[in-house]
Design a protein around this motif. Structure first.
Motif, mmCIF file in Angstrom:
data_model
loop_
_atom_site.group_PDB
_atom_site.id
_atom_site.type_symbol
_atom_site.label_atom_id
_atom_site.label_comp_id
_atom_site.label_asym_id
_atom_site.label_seq_id
_atom_site.Cartn_x
_atom_site.Cartn_y
_atom_site.Cartn_z
ATOM 1 N N LEU A 39 0.566 -0.938 -0.200
ATOM 2 C CA LEU A 39 -0.530 0.192 -0.272
ATOM 3 C C LEU A 39 0.791 0.968 -0.277
ATOM 4 O O LEU A 39 1.523 1.541 0.924
ATOM 5 C CB LEU A 39 -0.877 0.251 1.474
ATOM 6 N N LYS A 48 -3.145 5.266 0.145
ATOM 7 C CA LYS A 48 -3.923 4.529 0.933
ATOM 8 C C LYS A 48 -5.632 4.123 0.693
ATOM 9 O O LYS A 48 -6.569 3.699 1.660
ATOM 10 C CB LYS A 48 -4.371 5.201 2.774
ATOM 11 N N ASN A 81 -6.538 0.781 6.157
ATOM 12 C CA ASN A 81 -6.077 2.466 5.801
ATOM 13 C C ASN A 81 -5.449 2.439 7.035
ATOM 14 O O ASN A 81 -4.964 4.126 7.173
ATOM 15 C CB ASN A 81 -6.844 3.095 5.537
ATOM 16 N N VAL A 136 1.964 5.843 5.951
ATOM 17 C CA VAL A 136 2.558 4.584 5.215
ATOM 18 C C VAL A 136 4.382 5.317 5.383
ATOM 19 O O VAL A 136 4.402 5.904 5.070
ATOM 20 C CB VAL A 136 2.226 4.237 4.204
#
Length: 355
Positions: free
Chosen positions: A60, A64, A285, A345
Motif C-alpha cells: 500500500l 491509502k 488504511n 505509510v
C-alpha cells in the motif's frame, strides 16, 4: 549512493520470565530509506553472487485508497546501501497482505488481495517464483485455498507453510504446505482454535510459534472483527511434513496484536521474536473497524523454545504496524516499511541484531 541515514544503537537488556533464560541484547539501526513508502508489503532477503539483498513486493502506498494498492517491487544491496526498482509480478496487479519466502535460491510470493474501486476485495490464488539472479518471475501451482493475511513459514529449506488467513469472506483454519521441489501442494493438520487473519509467527527447526490475529464473529447478518488473543506451538513431524502437533501455550506479555512482525531466531537462543503491530484491528488504511485510528505498539518480546517462557526485549525505537514479515541476511534482521503512529505509510527500513 544513498548514505546511512541514522544509527541508533539502542540496546535493551532482556527481562527474562525464567532464571534459566539467557541474557539477550537487541540493537536497532535505521538504514537507507525506501525510495517509495510502502506498507502491508511482502518482504524477503536473498543472496546474489555472494551479495546480500533485501526485497519488497506489492503493498500500500501513501494515499491509502484503492488506487494506492501497488504492484511496486524493489531490491536493496546491503553492501552498497542502494535501493533499485525491479519488475513487478508479471500481471502487474497490486495486492495487499501477500507474503514471501526465500527457499533454495528463489523467492516465492503468495496470494494477497486486490481492492476494486467499489471497495470489494478478492483473495488471489497465484504463487510466483522469483529468481533474484535474473529478476524474472515464473508462475507455479496456485494455492489450494486462496488466502491473504496468512502466516508463511519455511521448513527444511524445502516446504513453505501457509497457516490460516482470510479467504474472500471468511477466515480459514487451513494449513497448506507447498513443496518447492515438486511444485505441489498438500494439506496439513489444521490450525487449532479460531481461524484468524493478520496473525504472526516464526519457526525454528521444526517448531512454529504463532500468536493473535483477528477473528470474524457473526450473529445473524451482523459481522464484527475482534482481536483473537492466544499463542500456539506447532511441531512438525520430521517423517511427515503434513503432520503438525498443535498445542496452546502461555500468552505473550501485553495486549493481543494484529499485523505485527515475527521471525525465528536460532542464536543467542532459539526463540521466535515478535514486534510492532497494533491492538486495534483495521482493514488496510489504519482506521480501525471501530472507526478509531490504530497506533503501533512498541514492545518487543520473544518465546524461548528451550525454556518455554516469554522474554521481554525492550521497545522499538520507531514503532510500526501493518507488517508482513522480517527479512534476514546473515545475523541481521530488517523491517521494511509499515505504518506509523499517525497511520502514515513509512519508507523507513529498520535493522536489528540480537546478541
Amino acid at each position: 549512493m544513498n548514505k546511512l541515514i541514522a544509527f541508533m544503537a539502542l540496546v535493551f537488556m532482556v527481562t527474562a520470565c525464567s532464571d534459566t533464560a539467557p541474557e539477550v541484547k537487541i540493537q536497532w539501526t535505521e538504514v537507507t530509506e525506501l525510495p517509495q513508502a510502502i506498507s502491508n508489503n511482502a518482504v524477503a532477503a536473498a543472496t546474489v553472487d555472494g551479495d546480500q539483498f533485501l526485497y519488497t513486493f506489492m503493498g500500500l502506498q501513501r494515499g491509502k485508497s484503492f488506487r494506492d494498492v501497488s504492484s511496486y517491487a524493489a531490491s536493496y544491496n546491503v553492501s552498497s546501501e542502494v535501493w533499485k526498482q525491479i519488475p513487478s509480478v508479471p500481471d502487474s496487479v497490486g495486492r495487499l497482505a501477500s507474503t514471501a519466502e526465500y527457499v533454495n535460491g528463489y523467492i516465492y510470493i503468495f496470494g494477497g488481495y486486490t481492492v476494486a474501486e467499489d471497495g470489494s476485495e478478492k483473495s488471489t490464488p497465484e504463487v510466483w517464483k522469483f529468481d533474484p539472479n535474473t529478476n524474472a518471475y515464473e508462475q507455479v501451482d496456485d494455492m489450494l485455498v486462496s488466502v491473504d493475511d496468512a502466516v508463511s513459514l519455511v521448513y527444511n529449506d524445502r516446504y513453505i507453510y501457509l497457516v490460516s488467513g482470510w479467504n474472500d469472506t471468511n477466515s480459514v483454519s487451513n494449513v497448506q504446505v507447498y513443496d518447492t521441489v515438486d511444485d505441489a501442494w498438500e494439506t496439513a493438520t489444521p490450525y487449532p482454535g479460531p481461524a484468524v487473519f493478520g496473525h504472526s509467527g516464526g519457526i525454528v527447526g521444526n517448531t512454529m510459534i504463532l500468536s493473535d490475529g483477528v477473528e470474524l464473529q457473526q450473529e445473524g447478518d451482523e459481522r464484527s472483527f475482534i482481536m483473537s488473543a492466544g499463542s500456539v506451538k506447532g511441531v512438525i513431524n520430521p517423517e511427515d511434513p503434513t503432520d503438525i502437533t498443535w498445542n496452546r501455550i502461555q500468552q505473550h506479555p501485553g495486549a493481543a496484536r494484529y499485523r505485527m512482525a515475527a521471525v525465528g531466531i536460532e542464536s543467542p537462543a532459539p526463540m521466535v521474536v515478535f514486534m510492532g503491530g497494533t491492538d486495534n484491528p483495521y482493514n488496510y488504511n489504519g482506521i480501525g473497524y471501530n472507526s478509531r485510528p490504530s497506533s503501533p505498539l512498541a514492545g518487543v518480546f520473544g518465546y524461548n523454545i528451550n525454556s518455554g517462557e516469554w522474554v521481554e526485549l525492550g521497545e522499538m525505537p520507531s514503532p510500526v504496524m501493518d507488517l508482513r514479515g522480517v527479512a534476514k541476511t546473515g545475523d541481521a534482521y530488517y523491517l521494511i516499511g509499515g505504518m506509523d503512529a499517525e497511520q502514515r505509510v513509512s519508507n523507513k527500513v529498520q535493522k536489528f541484531t540480537l546478541q
